[in-house]
Design a protein around this motif. Structure first.
Motif, mmCIF file in Angstrom:
data_model
loop_
_atom_site.group_PDB
_atom_site.id
_atom_site.type_symbol
_atom_site.label_atom_id
_atom_site.label_comp_id
_atom_site.label_asym_id
_atom_site.label_seq_id
_atom_site.Cartn_x
_atom_site.Cartn_y
_atom_site.Cartn_z
ATOM 1 N N CYS A 106 0.841 -1.191 0.000
ATOM 2 C CA CYS A 106 0.000 0.000 0.000
ATOM 3 C C CYS A 106 0.884 1.252 0.000
ATOM 4 O O CYS A 106 1.768 1.371 0.844
ATOM 5 N N PRO A 107 0.663 2.189 -0.908
ATOM 6 C CA PRO A 107 1.472 3.405 -0.938
ATOM 7 C C PRO A 107 1.241 4.310 0.273
ATOM 8 O O PRO A 107 2.077 5.130 0.598
ATOM 9 N N CYS A 134 0.163 3.223 3.726
ATOM 10 C CA CYS A 134 0.613 2.710 5.029
ATOM 11 C C CYS A 134 1.753 1.703 4.931
ATOM 12 O O CYS A 134 2.363 1.371 5.931
ATOM 13 N N GLY A 135 2.044 1.184 3.754
ATOM 14 C CA GLY A 135 3.135 0.231 3.593
ATOM 15 C C GLY A 135 2.758 -1.212 3.858
ATOM 16 O O GLY A 135 3.606 -2.091 3.837
ATOM 17 N N ALA A 136 1.486 -1.498 4.104
ATOM 18 C CA ALA A 136 1.043 -2.863 4.395
ATOM 19 C C ALA A 136 1.083 -3.725 3.134
ATOM 20 O O ALA A 136 0.805 -3.259 2.040
ATOM 21 N N VAL A 137 1.440 -5.004 3.329
ATOM 22 C CA VAL A 137 1.463 -5.964 2.228
ATOM 23 C C VAL A 137 0.442 -7.052 2.540
ATOM 24 O O VAL A 137 0.399 -7.575 3.646
ATOM 25 N N GLY A 138 -0.369 -7.394 1.555
ATOM 26 C CA GLY A 138 -1.324 -8.482 1.743
ATOM 27 C C GLY A 138 -2.533 -8.130 2.584
ATOM 28 O O GLY A 138 -3.213 -9.006 3.094
ATOM 29 N N LYS A 139 -2.810 -6.856 2.792
ATOM 30 C CA LYS A 139 -3.946 -6.439 3.616
ATOM 31 C C LYS A 139 -5.123 -5.938 2.782
ATOM 32 O O LYS A 139 -6.027 -5.301 3.293
ATOM 33 N N TRP A 140 -5.130 -6.219 1.486
ATOM 34 C CA TRP A 140 -6.187 -5.739 0.600
ATOM 35 C C TRP A 140 -7.455 -6.564 0.781
ATOM 36 O O TRP A 140 -7.407 -7.778 0.917
ATOM 37 N N ALA A 148 -9.804 -2.217 -5.048
ATOM 38 C CA ALA A 148 -9.362 -2.855 -3.806
ATOM 39 C C ALA A 148 -9.245 -1.806 -2.713
ATOM 40 O O ALA A 148 -8.917 -0.656 -2.976
ATOM 41 N N GLU A 149 -9.503 -2.214 -1.464
ATOM 42 C CA GLU A 149 -9.375 -1.337 -0.307
ATOM 43 C C GLU A 149 -8.301 -1.892 0.613
ATOM 44 O O GLU A 149 -8.191 -3.097 0.788
ATOM 45 N N CYS A 150 -7.531 -0.991 1.213
ATOM 46 C CA CYS A 150 -6.453 -1.408 2.114
ATOM 47 C C CYS A 150 -6.993 -1.594 3.525
ATOM 48 O O CYS A 150 -7.775 -0.787 4.010
ATOM 49 N N GLY A 151 -6.547 -2.656 4.177
ATOM 50 C CA GLY A 151 -6.947 -2.926 5.553
ATOM 51 C C GLY A 151 -5.803 -2.745 6.524
ATOM 52 O O GLY A 151 -5.840 -3.237 7.638
ATOM 53 N N GLY A 152 -4.755 -2.035 6.123
ATOM 54 C CA GLY A 152 -3.599 -1.800 6.985
ATOM 55 C C GLY A 152 -3.875 -0.733 8.029
ATOM 56 O O GLY A 152 -4.986 -0.210 8.149
ATOM 57 N N ARG A 153 -2.842 -0.401 8.797
ATOM 58 C CA ARG A 153 -2.971 0.584 9.856
ATOM 59 C C ARG A 153 -1.817 1.573 9.785
ATOM 60 O O ARG A 153 -0.699 1.208 9.474
ATOM 61 N N ILE A 154 -2.113 2.842 10.100
ATOM 62 C CA ILE A 154 -1.118 3.899 10.172
ATOM 63 C C ILE A 154 -1.186 4.490 11.576
ATOM 64 O O ILE A 154 -2.181 5.097 11.944
ATOM 65 N N ARG A 155 -0.131 4.280 12.351
ATOM 66 C CA ARG A 155 -0.056 4.785 13.724
ATOM 67 C C ARG A 155 -1.300 4.429 14.536
ATOM 68 O O ARG A 155 -1.876 5.253 15.218
ATOM 69 N N GLY A 156 -1.741 3.205 14.416
ATOM 70 C CA GLY A 156 -2.890 2.727 15.168
ATOM 71 C C GLY A 156 -4.239 3.021 14.540
ATOM 72 O O GLY A 156 -5.255 2.533 15.002
#
Length: 138
Positions: free
Chosen positions: A17-18, A20-26, A41-49
């Motif tokens: 993800c550009p 948050c940097g998460a990989v495989g969280k789509w 696709a939507e990202c399911g990562g986290r940025i600072r909580g």
């Protein structure tokens, strides 16, 4: 749906993800509603909580490559070996900031602290380092 859609779907699963940097969280990976040839696709990562709300849309693979140079590099080097100087990030987040930029700690990361504190340095035994916040832990 054609083969290019399936290729984009598989490629996006391992895309970083550009935001948050998460990989495989789509999640919600599917065709664009307009013509079923693009991808959404939507990202399911986290940025600072906090949750990352990045939405990726592309009409085709070329469109996605034009939008993001890192995806172009990924798509072009998908079948090639990774260069030894490229950073490989883990898929677990940093316990301090929540970013997904966690990598192995190198000796260069530990050198100054170890030179000053010697064997008492906590960085000497650290295994991981977060490139986002700089913290190291075991």
């Amino acid at each position: 749906m054609d083969d290019s859609y399936e290729y984009m779907r598989e490629a996006i699963k391992s895309y970083r993800c550009p935001s948050c940097g998460a990989v495989g969280k789509w999640y919600n990976i599917g065709p664009l509603a307009v013509d079923d040839t693009g991808i959404y696709a939507e990202c399911g990562g986290r940025i600072r909580g906090q949750e990352c709300y990045y939405v990726l849309t592309a009409e085709n693979m070329d469109d996605l490559m034009k939008k993001d140079a890192s995806f172009k590099n990924y798509a072009n080097s998908r079948n090639s070996q990774k260069a030894p100087w490229d950073t490989t990030y883990y898929e677990h987040p940093c316990p301090y900031c929540g970013q997904y930029k966690v990598r192995d700690a190198k000796w260069g990361d530990k050198a100054i602290s170890t030179a000053f504190w010697g064997f008492l340095s906590h960085k000497l035994h650290s295994r991981y380092k977060c490139d986002a916040c700089g913290n190291m832990w075991d």
